[in-house]
Scaffold this active site. Structure first.
Site, PDB file in Angstrom:
ATOM      1  N   SER A 101       0.847  -1.198   0.000  1.00 29.41           N
ATOM      2  CA  SER A 101       0.000   0.000   0.000  1.00 29.41           C
ATOM      3  C   SER A 101       0.878   1.242   0.000  1.00 29.41           C
ATOM      4  O   SER A 101       2.037   1.197   0.445  1.00 29.41           O
ATOM      5  CB  SER A 101      -0.882   0.005   1.259  1.00 29.41           C
ATOM      6  OG  SER A 101      -1.513   1.253   1.448  1.00 29.41           O
ATOM      7  N   TYR A 122      -2.906  -0.201   9.835  1.00 24.84           N
ATOM      8  CA  TYR A 122      -2.854  -0.668   8.455  1.00 24.84           C
ATOM      9  C   TYR A 122      -1.504  -0.332   7.815  1.00 24.84           C
ATOM     10  O   TYR A 122      -0.887  -1.177   7.155  1.00 24.84           O
ATOM     11  CB  TYR A 122      -3.987  -0.031   7.667  1.00 24.84           C
ATOM     12  CG  TYR A 122      -4.119  -0.503   6.240  1.00 24.84           C
ATOM     13  CD1 TYR A 122      -4.695  -1.736   5.960  1.00 24.84           C
ATOM     14  CD2 TYR A 122      -3.687   0.289   5.187  1.00 24.84           C
ATOM     15  CE1 TYR A 122      -4.843  -2.172   4.654  1.00 24.84           C
ATOM     16  CE2 TYR A 122      -3.829  -0.128   3.875  1.00 24.84           C
ATOM     17  CZ  TYR A 122      -4.401  -1.358   3.606  1.00 24.84           C
ATOM     18  OH  TYR A 122      -4.541  -1.775   2.306  1.00 24.84           O
TER      19      TYR A 122
END
Length: 273
Positions: A154, A167
């Site tokens: 990500s 995250y």
């Protein structure tokens, strides 16, 4: 080898976790229609059935495999089931992941509001949910010591982004795992087994849609901030991941291992100035 053959995934056995999400569904459909032998791994039988039904006619029937990616024993049972129909796999795509409210620090919160229990769950889902499928399915790669493992990173791993504490940390661990395994597998299993990752920029998914857009489709303040820091000035479309995934799954990338490929509209390159 002509170009079509070089990038082909025809008849490759591809196991995909997290295939029922927005991005996962696009990748699953694409590879199935590119004549790969797709295996969808997930814990929700109904969602898998709905995905398979939406794909329509393909060269190979899509196989559904029920398992929780954070449960090693569960995954081992799934591997045993899969071995009844195949004796190897060619590609493993680890798309399973996600976030939880207690692992997010909103503008009106501080670190004191973080929930350790939910941080643990986010790390478990994203990190162990990638590590365990690789560990459990490794024997099916070692049949001929070659294949491609594709992890999902990500932008939150490469450029720490506000709010997404858990995250971002979990995806940063995925980057490290990807590079570590690339070296480990070359040293111990030969150069044919490759490990890489794709790092999507900002795509509208069920997880972030309400965070980035209003009900009328206009951008929220955070959505505007992201667009202003993305040189292409838009969010990505799911089908814009397909070329990168197919390249990494195919023989076109056979000398590529240990890299994290941004698909981000330039977000990672822009300093904001």
């Amino acid at each position: 080898m002509d170009q079509n053959e070089l990038f082909s995934v025809k008849d490759k056995i591809v196991v995909i976790s997290g295939g029922t999400g927005v991005l996962g569904a696009a990748i699953t459909k694409h590879l199935a229609h590119e004549s790969a032998r797709v295996v969808v791994l997930g814990r929700n039988a109904q969602k898998i059935s709905e995905l398979i039904a939406s794909i329509g006619q393909t060269k190979h029937p899509i196989i559904s495999l029920l398992a929780d990616v954070t449960d090693e024993e569960n995954l081992e049972k799934a591997r045993g089931t899969l071995k009844q129909s195949v004796n190897k796999i060619d590609v493993l795509i680890n798309l399973a992941g996600g976030n939880m409210p207690g692992a997010v620090i909103t503008p009106d919160q501080t670190l004191l509001d973080a929930k350790v229990s939910e941080l643990n769950k986010v790390m478990e889902l994203n990190y162990l949910g990638t590590f365990l499928p690789i560990k459990v399915f490794l024997p099916l790669f070692l049949t001929n010591s070659e294949g491609s493992i594709i992890n999902i990173s990500s932008m939150a791993a490469q450029r720490p982004i506000s709010r997404v504490l858990g995250y971002g940390s979990a995806k940063a661990a995925i980057d490290n795992l990807t590079q570590w395994l690339a070296v480990e597998f070359c040293n111990k299993h030969g150069a044919g087994l490759r490990v890489n990752a794709v790092a999507p920029g900002f795509f509208l998914t069920e997880q972030n849609r309400t965070l980035l857009t209003e009900k009328d489709g206009s951008l929220t303040a955070r959505g505007n901030q992201i667009i202003k820091n993305t040189p292409m000035a838009r969010f990505g479309n799911p089908d814009e991941l397909l070329g990168t995934v197919q390249w990494l799954a195919s023989d076109a990338s056979k000398f590529v291992t240990g890299i994290i490929v941004p698909v981000d509209g330039g977000f990672n390159s822009y300093s904001g100035v």
